[in-house]
Scaffold this motif. Structure first.
Motif, PDB file in Angstrom:
ATOM      1  N   THR A   1       0.812  -1.213   0.000  1.00  0.00           N
ATOM      2  CA  THR A   1       0.000   0.000   0.000  1.00  0.00           C
ATOM      3  C   THR A   1       0.845   1.263   0.000  1.00  0.00           C
ATOM      4  O   THR A   1       0.364   2.332  -0.358  1.00  0.00           O
ATOM      5  N   ASP A   2       2.117   1.163   0.381  1.00  0.00           N
ATOM      6  CA  ASP A   2       2.975   2.338   0.469  1.00  0.00           C
ATOM      7  C   ASP A   2       3.970   2.417  -0.685  1.00  0.00           C
ATOM      8  O   ASP A   2       5.043   2.978  -0.536  1.00  0.00           O
ATOM      9  N   PHE A   3       3.619   1.858  -1.857  1.00  0.00           N
ATOM     10  CA  PHE A   3       4.605   1.827  -2.938  1.00  0.00           C
ATOM     11  C   PHE A   3       5.030   3.229  -3.363  1.00  0.00           C
ATOM     12  O   PHE A   3       6.198   3.449  -3.690  1.00  0.00           O
ATOM     13  N   ARG A   4       4.108   4.193  -3.332  1.00  0.00           N
ATOM     14  CA  ARG A   4       4.496   5.537  -3.752  1.00  0.00           C
ATOM     15  C   ARG A   4       5.476   6.163  -2.758  1.00  0.00           C
ATOM     16  O   ARG A   4       6.454   6.798  -3.161  1.00  0.00           O
ATOM     17  N   ARG A   5       5.214   5.962  -1.476  1.00  0.00           N
ATOM     18  CA  ARG A   5       6.142   6.494  -0.470  1.00  0.00           C
ATOM     19  C   ARG A   5       7.506   5.832  -0.588  1.00  0.00           C
ATOM     20  O   ARG A   5       8.541   6.496  -0.494  1.00  0.00           O
ATOM     21  N   GLU A   6       7.520   4.522  -0.811  1.00  0.00           N
ATOM     22  CA  GLU A   6       8.789   3.815  -0.938  1.00  0.00           C
ATOM     23  C   GLU A   6       9.551   4.259  -2.180  1.00  0.00           C
ATOM     24  O   GLU A   6      10.778   4.408  -2.152  1.00  0.00           O
ATOM     25  N   ASP A   7       8.841   4.469  -3.282  1.00  0.00           N
ATOM     26  CA  ASP A   7       9.502   4.968  -4.491  1.00  0.00           C
ATOM     27  C   ASP A   7      10.136   6.331  -4.246  1.00  0.00           C
ATOM     28  O   ASP A   7      11.260   6.602  -4.676  1.00  0.00           O
ATOM     29  N   ALA A   8       9.407   7.207  -3.557  1.00  0.00           N
ATOM     30  CA  ALA A   8       9.926   8.544  -3.272  1.00  0.00           C
ATOM     31  C   ALA A   8      11.127   8.480  -2.334  1.00  0.00           C
ATOM     32  O   ALA A   8      12.142   9.164  -2.545  1.00  0.00           O
ATOM     33  N   THR A   9      11.030   7.655  -1.304  1.00  0.00           N
ATOM     34  CA  THR A   9      12.141   7.511  -0.356  1.00  0.00           C
ATOM     35  C   THR A   9      13.389   6.994  -1.062  1.00  0.00           C
ATOM     36  O   THR A   9      14.503   7.487  -0.843  1.00  0.00           O
ATOM     37  N   GLY A  10      13.221   6.009  -1.927  1.00  0.00           N
ATOM     38  CA  GLY A  10      14.356   5.463  -2.668  1.00  0.00           C
ATOM     39  C   GLY A  10      14.974   6.476  -3.599  1.00  0.00           C
ATOM     40  O   GLY A  10      16.207   6.545  -3.742  1.00  0.00           O
TER      41      GLY A  10
END
Length: 319
Positions: free
Chosen positions: A80-89
């Motif tokens: 569910t947090d793929f967008r946050r993880e993409d941004a963090t990466g």
């Protein structure tokens, strides 16, 4: 030249690495789990390093001595947090490249809707554009190649196309899907564009990749069916939302629901090349048409074509 491919074990990365090796580059294959990095035939020709953008303590070692970076991290709908993880990466990679003095970064993203499309961006598209912005906010020049439906055996979008045609002779098509156009691009051309972007002086900005032919997704299904020799029929159905379509397709195509959902949600927009961008390919390079790209992917699947669905590299005089 030493090139770090972040996401080397994914669909595009595993096709890009041998192309870079053929050009004489030293390739550092960035993987999240080095223990699983022995599945590709080129493994013994590259330097494998631990490179997880969500564990940034590993990034300085991965970038040490690297000239250029190819960034292929796409979490799609994983969690569910793929967008946050993409941004963090993306932020972690931007800061690590700045500290390492990396010369340039090439990022492969997705086609963005035109400015007159007032529909809210899908989560998938919004995340890709956000990563592009975040990567580009540092001192390292970042050039983004935006591609939509990639035609090649193993591509998620192509495998969805293939599975729909093979398993559903009668294909219900929501009316909203019949109004939107896609512009596919051959896997061979995406790989060539990335390699070409790593040549010459570093550049910033973005370029759109497409085959030069836009068509509706149902028309693309019909094109695949014809070339594969599959008798299929598409039936318009009204009032079917994209999330219901995704839920129905996920068990058929063997992909997790979030990944299929990200793809189907994006089909609510036109995914076509916007302003043509020059210099994306070497002079004389001939783009692959839809029919040739599908034939190559089918031949690869049958074991009678070129590896990974690629067509042999061809250079022709400019038209």
């Amino acid at each position: 030249m030493t090139i770090l491919v972040v996401g080397s074990g994914g669909y595009l990365g595993s096709r890009l690495v041998p192309a870079l090796l053929e050009r004489g580059h030293h390739v550092r294959a960035g993987v999240t789990d080095p223990r699983r990095a022995t599945v590709h035939p080129w493994t013994d020709r590259v330097e494998t390093v631990h490179c997880d953008v969500l564990a940034p303590s590993h990034l300085p070692d991965a970038l040490d001595g690297v000239d250029d970076v190819v960034y292929l991290v796409h979490r799609m709908g994983a969690g569910t947090d793929f967008r946050r993880e993409d941004a963090t990466g993306a932020v972690a990679m931007r800061e690590a490249m700045a500290a390492a003095g990396t010369r340039r970064c090439v990022y492969v993203s997705g086609l963005a809707p035109s400015g007159d499309d007032r529909r809210p961006l899908s989560r998938h598209m919004a995340s890709r554009l956000e990563v592009e912005t975040l990567l580009s906010a540092g001192p390292t020049p970042v050039f983004t190649l935006r591609a939509g439906v990639v035609l090649g055996a193993g591509s998620t979008s192509f495998e969805v196309l293939r599975t729909l045609c093979e398993l559903l002779p009668v294909q219900p098509v929501p009316r909203w899907m019949r109004r939107r156009r896609v512009e596919p691009v051959a896997q061979r051309d995406v790989v060539e564009a990335v390699c070409h972007a790593l040549e010459g002086a570093p550049r910033s900005g973005h370029g759109d990749l497409g085959c030069g032919e836009a068509l509706t997704y149902p028309a693309l299904l019909a094109r695949y069916s014809r070339l594969a020799g599959l008798p299929t029929l598409r039936i318009p159905v009204p009032g079917v939302p994209w999330d219901l379509v995704a839920a129905g397709l996920s068990p058929l195509v063997g992909q997790d629901g979030a990944t299929v959902g990200a793809l189907i949600e994006s089909l609510q927009h036109d995914m076509v090349v916007g302003q043509p961008t020059t210099g994306l390919f070497p002079e004389g390079w001939q783009m692959t048409g839809i029919d040739d790209a599908i034939r190559a992917a089918l031949a690869s699947t049958a074991g009678s074509g070129t590896a990974h669905g690629d067509l042999p590299g061809r250079r022709h005089p400019p038209r």
